[in-house]
Design an enzyme around this catalytic site. Structure first.
Site, short mmCIF file in Angstrom:
data_model
loop_
_atom_site.label_atom_id
_atom_site.label_comp_id
_atom_site.label_asym_id
_atom_site.label_seq_id
_atom_site.Cartn_x
_atom_site.Cartn_y
_atom_site.Cartn_z
N GLU A 147 40.40 37.31 44.04
CA GLU A 147 41.42 38.10 44.72
C GLU A 147 42.28 38.89 43.73
OE1 GLU A 147 41.29 38.52 47.84
OE2 GLU A 147 39.80 36.96 48.20
N HIS A 151 41.07 42.39 42.83
CA HIS A 151 41.41 43.48 43.75
C HIS A 151 42.73 44.13 43.35
CE1 HIS A 151 38.04 42.58 46.26
NE2 HIS A 151 38.49 41.41 46.64
N GLU A 203 33.64 43.92 46.15
CA GLU A 203 33.57 42.46 46.19
C GLU A 203 32.66 41.92 45.10
OE1 GLU A 203 35.50 40.63 47.92
OE2 GLU A 203 36.35 42.20 49.20
#
Length: 424
Positions: A279, A282, A358
């Site tokens: 995460e 990102h 991703e």
């Protein structure tokens, strides 16, 4: 002519559904390529026989519901126009109030209500399916509450957008799409800023991570990535689902890293740290901002195409669809239908972009944590908890998957593990 168009539309929907039923249940092959058999990506190595059967059955039905729900939305809006319901909504609104803004609000509530009722059966089937397969733990009352919250959020959002949109159409018949897009830029950014602190808490309770030892580890990882994070948020999801999740939401000072409590309950600290590193990528690589930029570019093209297609449809089928002028509020179902179709057509591109980001996040996370065993175990547990297919059918991957398949993700980690082991 109207009756024929209605019959053809329903027939097209049925044929579309039959094609995907045949594709998902009889044609698509979800077996692993032989070179992956026995690897850590092979579900038979970490799922028992019952879990394997359940994941296949659940995924097939869930994917079929997805491919039915989207064209059903198109069919609904088409029939609303074809059989004069949109015209009736406008008449009811005009008979109720003499104020234009209030008329728009009344028209929207009728359209929204009919849409909610029409799509309710498919939504309920999806909820019931997740309950049957023990993905959802949510009571009907709680689920219905979430449905109604979404209804009013969507209604409120369109109540802001639609009056402005049709005012622009009347002021500039040829450029409304451009002016509407320009106004959408600050609105989109504002909604992104608002999402984590106003909208999300309407559905769930958010609070700082209670496990302070784990929070210290996560913040140490964030400091290593040069992320100025102060808190990690935990959200209470165990009373709604058995699935696992973590995500980044919001922008600027409202940006948050969020962990579901189901993830905290089912994964070890090392597995959670891998997910957190994913995460964090990102944030580091500014995927959220690239996502906003990409969305705005696509929305510009989408609004232009909507403008062209609405005008063409009104000229060609205006009489049958009871649309004398696209600037009339009666054309709103046509606007929604075209927008939904364009979103569906664009989904392979947007999903491809998302899968690329991703994949980048997976690689970033394993390079940061250097613990392939924990990373692989976390993906295996994600597969088990969500009854996900490791190797989904091609069309499902193209139109549904915003993340790489578990086959791609776990096999990438295995390659890293082998390479890392050889370097030691």
């Amino acid at each position: 002519m109207v009756r024929k168009m209605g019959v053809y539309a329903v027939l097209a929907f049925v044929l579309f559904g039959l094609f995907f039923y045949w594709y998902l249940f009889y044609f698509a092959d979800t077996k692993l390529p032989f070179e992956y058999e026995g690897s850590k990506a092979d579900p038979s190595t970490f799922l028992n026989g019952r879990e394997l059967d359940l994941s296949e059955d659940y995924s097939k039905i869930r994917n079929l519901l997805f491919f039915l729900s989207t064209p059903f939305e198109w069919l609904f809006y088409f029939l609303i126009l074809l059989f004069g319901f949109s015209k009736a909504f406008k008449r009811w609104a005009e008979n109720t109030s003499k104020y234009r803004l209030l008329q728009t609000a009344i028209y929207l509530i009728w359209l929204s209500f009919f849409s909610f009722v029409a799509t309710f059966p498919l939504n309920y089937i999806s909820y019931s399916l997740s309950k049957t397969y023990h993905i959802s733990t949510q009571t009907f009352g709680s689920w219905m509450k979430d449905e109604l919250i979404d209804f009013w959020i969507n209604y409120g959002t369109w109540l802001i957008i639609v009056p402005i949109l049709y005012w622009l159409m009347k002021k500039s018949q040829k450029r409304w799409w451009l002016y509407g897009w320009l106004l959408s830029i600050p609105f989109t950014i504002f909604m992104m800023f608002l999402q984590p602190v106003v909208i999300d808490p309407l559905h769930n309770d958010f609070y700082p991570l209670k496990n302070k030892e784990l929070e210290t580890k996560i913040l140490t990882l964030a400091d290593k990535a040069e992320i100025p994070a102060r808190h990690v948020f935990e959200v209470n999801m165990a009373n709604k689902t058995n699935a696992l999740n973590a995500y980044v939401t919001g922008i600027g000072s409202n940006a948050r890293i969020v962990l579901w409590d189901t993830t905290l309950n089912r994964l070890s600290d090392n597995q959670i740290l891998f997910i957190m590193a994913h995460e964090m990528c990102h944030y580091v690589e500014k995927h959220i901002y690239f996502g906003i930029g990409g969305y705005l570019l696509l929305s510009l093209l989408g609004l232009y195409l909507t403008y062209r297609l609405m005008n063409w449809t009104a000229r060609r089928f205006g009489k049958e669809l009871k649309i004398s002028d696209v600037r009339d509020i009666r054309s709103l179902p046509l606007f929604f239908m075209i927008l939904s179709m364009l979103l569906f057509v664009a989904s392979p591109l947007t999903n491809l972009t998302s899968r690329y980001e991703e994949t980048r996040a997976d690689r970033y996370a394993i390079e940061m944590t250097k613990n392939p065993e924990a990373a692989i175990a976390s993906f295996q547990e994600l597969t088990r908890s969500g009854l996900s297919q490791v190797n989904p059918p091609l069309l499902v991957k193209i139109f549904r998957y915003t993340h790489p398949s578990m086959l791609d993700r776990i096999s990438m980690l295995e390659e890293y593990e082998v390479k890392h082991r050889n370097l030691q």
